[in-house]
Design an enzyme around this catalytic site. Structure first.
Site, mmCIF file in Angstrom:
data_model
loop_
_atom_site.group_PDB
_atom_site.id
_atom_site.type_symbol
_atom_site.label_atom_id
_atom_site.label_comp_id
_atom_site.label_asym_id
_atom_site.label_seq_id
_atom_site.Cartn_x
_atom_site.Cartn_y
_atom_site.Cartn_z
ATOM 1 N N SER A 1 -2.608 3.610 -9.254
ATOM 2 C CA SER A 1 -3.184 4.381 -8.140
ATOM 3 C C SER A 1 -2.543 3.919 -6.844
ATOM 4 O O SER A 1 -2.132 2.755 -6.721
ATOM 5 C CB SER A 1 -4.691 4.144 -8.064
ATOM 6 O OG SER A 1 -5.204 4.620 -6.829
ATOM 7 N N TYR B 1 -11.527 -2.048 -8.729
ATOM 8 C CA TYR B 1 -10.632 -0.938 -9.094
ATOM 9 C C TYR B 1 -9.235 -1.182 -8.525
ATOM 10 O O TYR B 1 -8.233 -1.065 -9.239
ATOM 11 C CB TYR B 1 -11.193 0.381 -8.564
ATOM 12 C CG TYR B 1 -10.333 1.590 -8.899
ATOM 13 C CD1 TYR B 1 -10.346 2.147 -10.172
ATOM 14 C CD2 TYR B 1 -9.504 2.163 -7.935
ATOM 15 C CE1 TYR B 1 -9.559 3.252 -10.477
ATOM 16 C CE2 TYR B 1 -8.720 3.261 -8.230
ATOM 17 C CZ TYR B 1 -8.746 3.807 -9.500
ATOM 18 O OH TYR B 1 -7.965 4.901 -9.798
#
Ligand code: NAP
Length: 278
Positions: A142, A161
């Protein structure tokens, strides 16, 4: 590799929606057979039927929860089979929220799905790929891997995350260096906000959840996958689908080397304190 259909078999995790479903579709159109992995059996079966009919690909489904070690072992066994020439480690969950408020069990699950599973599957797939002299592993990270300490709003709170996606970037870049000189490729793809169901939930429950983390649209998943597959063909290790100035990645690598090269075995003077601690 199968003899009658295209380039071989691609295993796509998290194929029941979003970016993973799009990998499945584009790879099937390029002539790959598929193994689709996720928890939601109905979605996998529906996609398998649709892609089989529209492209002629042979499509298997493996219903598995990648956070469960027995399920992960089953998937690892499948990716180690000799027909597999591509593994797309795409499944991921976010566990967004202030670190001290997120359920600790959920954070462990984020690590299991986003870090342990892709590592185990890459480890399972690569020996055979190297022995056969062909193959690739694509890891979906990401842009949040690069967002570091940027504050939340509009970005989510994301310590774990972001950490998992940073792992994917470092893992893949370091592994790519290890595999240099072999015909086997690894790639990490770093999408920014992408228009999928990912932000319908801050947890790990099957979507849809009740709360949206973002209401913006984001890049179409099709463009993320098109960029990733083009980058794979071009031999790019780090693919950032929305990055216009690709030189930024070279500057990042150069800055990292500066940190590494500028650090010796002597403690830096700024950490020295005088005899009185001043
Ligand atoms: N959307 C974005 O803005 C964005 C941006 C950057 C990176 N990403 C990354 O892109 C990847 C795909 O996300 P997406 O945007 O396509 O979201 P998505 O539509 O929510 O897809 C996530 C996929 O992961 C699967 N999955 C989740 N937990 C799993 C588990 N325990 N075991 C097996 N499969 C599991 C889900 O399937 P089941 O629920 O059926 O198991 C689903 O197919 C993720 O790694 C995410 O971190 C997304």
């Amino acid at each position: 590799m199968t003899e009658d259909h295209g380039p071989g078999t691609a295993v796509v995790t998290g194929a029941s929606s979003g970016i993973g479903a799009e990998y499945a579709e584009q790879l099937a159109r390029q002539g790959w057979n598929l193994v689709l992995v996720a928890r939601r059996a109905e979605r996998l079966t529906g996609l398998a039927r649709e892609l089989g009919e529209s492209t002629g690909a042979a499509v298997e489904t493996v219903v598995a929860d990648l956070a469960q070690s027995a399920d992960l072992a089953r998937v690892a066994e499948r990716v180690a089979a000799e027909d597999v020439a591509l593994v797309v480690n795409n499944a991921g969950i976010n566990g967004y929220g202030p670190f001290t408020e997120v359920d600790p069990a959920l954070l462990v699950k984020v690590l299991d799905v986003n870090v342990t599973a892709p590592t185990v599957l890459a480890r399972a797939a690569l020996p055979g790929m190297l022995a056969r002299g062909r193959g690739a592993v694509v890891n979906v990270a990401s842009l949040l891997a690069f967002a570091g300490a940027l504050p939340p709003g509009p970005l989510p709170h994301r310590a774990v995350y972001g950490g998992t996606k940073g792992y994917m970037v470092t893992f893949t870049r370091t592994l790519a260096a290890e595999l240099a000189g072999t015909p086997v490729r690894v790639q990490v793809v770093c999408p920014g906000l992408t228009a999928t169901e990912f932000h319908l939930t801050a947890g790990e429950a099957p979507v849809p959840g009740e709360r949206r983390v973002h209401d913006d649209g984001g890049m179409p998943a099709a463009d993320v996958v098109t960029a990733s597959l083009a980058a794979l063909a071009a031999g790019e290790v780090v693919c950032v689908p929305g990055l216009v100035q690709a030189e930024a990645l070279e500057r990042l690598a150069a800055a990292e080397q500066g940190v590494r090269a500028g650090s010796g075995s002597t403690m830096a003077p700024r950490y020295r304190t005088g005899p009185d601690g001043a």
